[in-house]
Design a protein around this motif. Structure first.
Motif, PDB file in Angstrom:
ATOM      1  N   LYS A  37       0.848  -1.187   0.000  1.00 48.73           N
ATOM      2  CA  LYS A  37       0.000   0.000   0.000  1.00 48.73           C
ATOM      3  C   LYS A  37       0.886   1.240   0.000  1.00 48.73           C
ATOM      4  CE  LYS A  37      -3.958  -1.988   2.405  1.00 48.73           C
ATOM      5  NZ  LYS A  37      -4.820  -1.899   3.598  1.00 48.73           N
ATOM      6  N   LEU A  38       0.532   2.177  -0.859  1.00 50.48           N
ATOM      7  CA  LEU A  38       1.250   3.440  -0.968  1.00 50.48           C
ATOM      8  C   LEU A  38       0.477   4.519  -0.232  1.00 50.48           C
ATOM      9  CD1 LEU A  38       3.367   5.352  -2.252  1.00 50.48           C
ATOM     10  CD2 LEU A  38       1.803   5.563  -4.174  1.00 50.48           C
ATOM     11  N   TYR A  39       1.184   5.230   0.651  1.00 49.26           N
ATOM     12  CA  TYR A  39       0.605   6.347   1.390  1.00 49.26           C
ATOM     13  C   TYR A  39       1.317   7.620   0.954  1.00 49.26           C
ATOM     14  CZ  TYR A  39      -1.400   2.874   4.594  1.00 49.26           C
ATOM     15  OH  TYR A  39      -2.110   1.834   5.130  1.00 49.26           O
ATOM     16  N   TYR A  40       0.539   8.702   0.763  1.00 48.45           N
ATOM     17  CA  TYR A  40       1.153   9.972   0.379  1.00 48.45           C
ATOM     18  C   TYR A  40       0.377  11.142   0.958  1.00 48.45           C
ATOM     19  CZ  TYR A  40      -2.412  10.739  -3.277  1.00 48.45           C
ATOM     20  OH  TYR A  40      -3.587  10.958  -3.963  1.00 48.45           O
ATOM     21  N   ASP A  41       1.046  12.279   1.037  1.00 53.90           N
ATOM     22  CA  ASP A  41       0.433  13.510   1.525  1.00 53.90           C
ATOM     23  C   ASP A  41       1.294  14.682   1.084  1.00 53.90           C
ATOM     24  OD1 ASP A  41      -1.415  15.120   2.804  1.00 53.90           O
ATOM     25  OD2 ASP A  41      -1.228  14.102   4.737  1.00 53.90           O
ATOM     26  N   THR A  42       0.749  15.887   1.161  1.00 56.49           N
ATOM     27  CA  THR A  42       1.503  17.082   0.792  1.00 56.49           C
ATOM     28  C   THR A  42       1.557  18.119   1.906  1.00 56.49           C
ATOM     29  OG1 THR A  42      -0.475  18.062  -0.193  1.00 56.49           O
ATOM     30  CG2 THR A  42       1.020  16.880  -1.680  1.00 56.49           C
ATOM     31  N   ASP A  43       0.819  17.910   2.990  1.00 57.29           N
ATOM     32  CA  ASP A  43       0.749  18.965   4.001  1.00 57.29           C
ATOM     33  C   ASP A  43       1.868  18.919   5.031  1.00 57.29           C
ATOM     34  OD1 ASP A  43      -0.135  16.789   5.444  1.00 57.29           O
ATOM     35  OD2 ASP A  43      -2.009  17.693   6.100  1.00 57.29           O
ATOM     36  N   ALA A  44       2.368  17.738   5.350  1.00 52.73           N
ATOM     37  CA  ALA A  44       3.435  17.641   6.349  1.00 52.73           C
ATOM     38  C   ALA A  44       4.012  16.234   6.339  1.00 52.73           C
ATOM     39  CB  ALA A  44       2.911  17.962   7.746  1.00 52.73           C
ATOM     40  N   SER A  45       5.225  16.131   6.847  1.00 53.43           N
ATOM     41  CA  SER A  45       5.884  14.842   6.991  1.00 53.43           C
ATOM     42  C   SER A  45       5.199  14.038   8.088  1.00 53.43           C
ATOM     43  CB  SER A  45       7.351  15.092   7.344  1.00 53.43           C
ATOM     44  OG  SER A  45       8.011  13.880   7.588  1.00 53.43           O
ATOM     45  N   GLY A  46       5.144  12.729   7.916  1.00 54.29           N
ATOM     46  CA  GLY A  46       4.607  11.842   8.946  1.00 54.29           C
ATOM     47  C   GLY A  46       3.126  11.564   8.800  1.00 54.29           C
ATOM     48  N   PRO A  48      -0.833  11.307   9.870  1.00 57.47           N
ATOM     49  CA  PRO A  48      -1.531  10.483   8.878  1.00 57.47           C
ATOM     50  C   PRO A  48      -1.249  10.963   7.448  1.00 57.47           C
ATOM     51  CG  PRO A  48      -3.057  12.073   9.802  1.00 57.47           C
ATOM     52  CD  PRO A  48      -1.740  12.259  10.517  1.00 57.47           C
ATOM     53  N   TYR A  49      -1.233  10.016   6.532  1.00 57.35           N
ATOM     54  CA  TYR A  49      -1.018  10.310   5.121  1.00 57.35           C
ATOM     55  C   TYR A  49      -2.385  10.315   4.446  1.00 57.35           C
ATOM     56  CZ  TYR A  49       3.871   9.240   6.092  1.00 57.35           C
ATOM     57  OH  TYR A  49       5.148   9.237   6.589  1.00 57.35           O
ATOM     58  N   LYS A  50      -2.921  11.494   4.187  1.00 55.96           N
ATOM     59  CA  LYS A  50      -4.273  11.623   3.640  1.00 55.96           C
ATOM     60  C   LYS A  50      -4.262  12.363   2.309  1.00 55.96           C
ATOM     61  CE  LYS A  50      -6.510  11.255   8.067  1.00 55.96           C
ATOM     62  NZ  LYS A  50      -7.729  11.439   8.763  1.00 55.96           N
ATOM     63  N   GLY A  51      -3.278  12.057   1.468  1.00 52.19           N
ATOM     64  CA  GLY A  51      -3.152  12.740   0.186  1.00 52.19           C
ATOM     65  C   GLY A  51      -4.301  12.446  -0.755  1.00 52.19           C
ATOM     66  N   THR A  52      -4.622  13.451  -1.564  1.00 54.07           N
ATOM     67  CA  THR A  52      -5.649  13.313  -2.597  1.00 54.07           C
ATOM     68  C   THR A  52      -5.136  13.981  -3.865  1.00 54.07           C
ATOM     69  OG1 THR A  52      -6.722  15.384  -1.961  1.00 54.07           O
ATOM     70  CG2 THR A  52      -7.557  13.358  -0.928  1.00 54.07           C
ATOM     71  N   GLY A  53      -5.810  13.726  -4.963  1.00 53.74           N
ATOM     72  CA  GLY A  53      -5.492  14.424  -6.209  1.00 53.74           C
ATOM     73  C   GLY A  53      -4.745  13.621  -7.240  1.00 53.74           C
ATOM     74  N   ALA A  54      -4.129  12.513  -6.861  1.00 57.96           N
ATOM     75  CA  ALA A  54      -3.434  11.687  -7.852  1.00 57.96           C
ATOM     76  C   ALA A  54      -4.468  10.964  -8.713  1.00 57.96           C
ATOM     77  CB  ALA A  54      -2.525  10.666  -7.174  1.00 57.96           C
ATOM     78  N   LYS A  55      -4.166  10.802  -9.973  1.00 57.45           N
ATOM     79  CA  LYS A  55      -5.050  10.083 -10.895  1.00 57.45           C
ATOM     80  C   LYS A  55      -5.365   8.683 -10.377  1.00 57.45           C
ATOM     81  CE  LYS A  55      -5.113   8.376 -15.659  1.00 57.45           C
ATOM     82  NZ  LYS A  55      -4.339   8.288 -16.896  1.00 57.45           N
ATOM     83  N   GLU A  56      -4.409   8.074  -9.675  1.00 57.66           N
ATOM     84  CA  GLU A  56      -4.573   6.695  -9.189  1.00 57.66           C
ATOM     85  C   GLU A  56      -5.441   6.604  -7.938  1.00 57.66           C
ATOM     86  OE1 GLU A  56      -1.485   7.199 -11.932  1.00 57.66           O
ATOM     87  OE2 GLU A  56      -1.735   8.229 -10.026  1.00 57.66           O
ATOM     88  N   GLY A  57      -5.763   7.746  -7.314  1.00 52.10           N
ATOM     89  CA  GLY A  57      -6.663   7.750  -6.175  1.00 52.10           C
ATOM     90  C   GLY A  57      -6.084   8.404  -4.940  1.00 52.10           C
ATOM     91  N   ALA A  58      -6.901   8.424  -3.894  1.00 53.47           N
ATOM     92  CA  ALA A  58      -6.510   9.006  -2.611  1.00 53.47           C
ATOM     93  C   ALA A  58      -5.688   7.995  -1.821  1.00 53.47           C
ATOM     94  CB  ALA A  58      -7.754   9.414  -1.831  1.00 53.47           C
ATOM     95  N   SER A  59      -4.923   8.505  -0.873  1.00 53.46           N
ATOM     96  CA  SER A  59      -4.084   7.678  -0.007  1.00 53.46           C
ATOM     97  C   SER A  59      -4.948   6.971   1.029  1.00 53.46           C
ATOM     98  CB  SER A  59      -3.071   8.585   0.688  1.00 53.46           C
ATOM     99  OG  SER A  59      -2.237   7.866   1.540  1.00 53.46           O
TER     100      SER A  59
END
Length: 185
Positions: A37-46, A48-59
């Protein structure tokens, strides 16, 4: 197997190109690994990883049972990424080492002056003075430049600087023929 979670994945690495981050990691050695499972985010390191916006989906995104994955259609910014492994029983490992990848989709703009703005020169070795701006991620740390005399053959990337001394107008697609010359950066 059973209640035991898989080991944390190792060798996690990523590289950006335009609006895409290409990721890779080493395969876990457990025989019952079902995927990652890939987790990503843009707001801060560490977490929870709650990234959104990637074509492949949300984290988090299920990357399947493979050792590479790409996130695309990303916007400018720093992406904080990590992965986990999960087994056939649904047990999930801890997060891998987090990586940070910079996405910059905006090309810089700028100017180049040869020999402090001279109208002409008889020398084939010149000093370039550069001015650049990037409305995306800026021209800060990590910004690079490269040069060409024909817009096809390019020098190796180097750290951005406002001066490039001893640029050879005959190299990287240039010629020693007299006449107007154009330098691309």
């Amino acid at each position: 197997t059973g209640a035991e979670a898989p080991a944390t994945p190792n060798g996690f690495a990523g590289k950006a190109s335009k609006d895409t981050i290409s990721l890779s990691w080493q395969a876990n050695t457990e025989s019952d690994i079902a995927g990652y499972k890939l987790y990503y985010d843009t707001d801060a390191s560490g977490a929870p990883y709650k990234g959104t916006g990637a074509k492949e989906g949300a984290s988090p995104i299920d990357a399947g049972n493979k050792t590479s994955f790409s996130l695309s259609s990303l916007t400018d910014g720093i992406y904080y990424l990590t992965i986990t492994a999960y087994d056939k029983d649904g047990n999930e490992s801890g997060y891998s080492q987090e990586i940070q990848v910079r996405v910059d989709t905006t090309s810089p703009t700028g100017t180049i002056f040869i020999n402090d703005g001279a109208v002409s020169t008889t020398s084939l070795s010149v000093t370039l003075t550069l001015s650049a701006a990037d409305t995306g991620m800026g021209m800060g740390q990590g910004a690079q430049m490269r040069f060409s005399n024909d817009n096809k053959t390019w020098s190796d990337p180097e750290a951005y600087s406002t001066t490039k001394a001893n640029w050879d107008l005959t190299a990287y697609g240039g010629t020693s023929t007299e006449g107007s010359k154009t330098v691309y950066a």
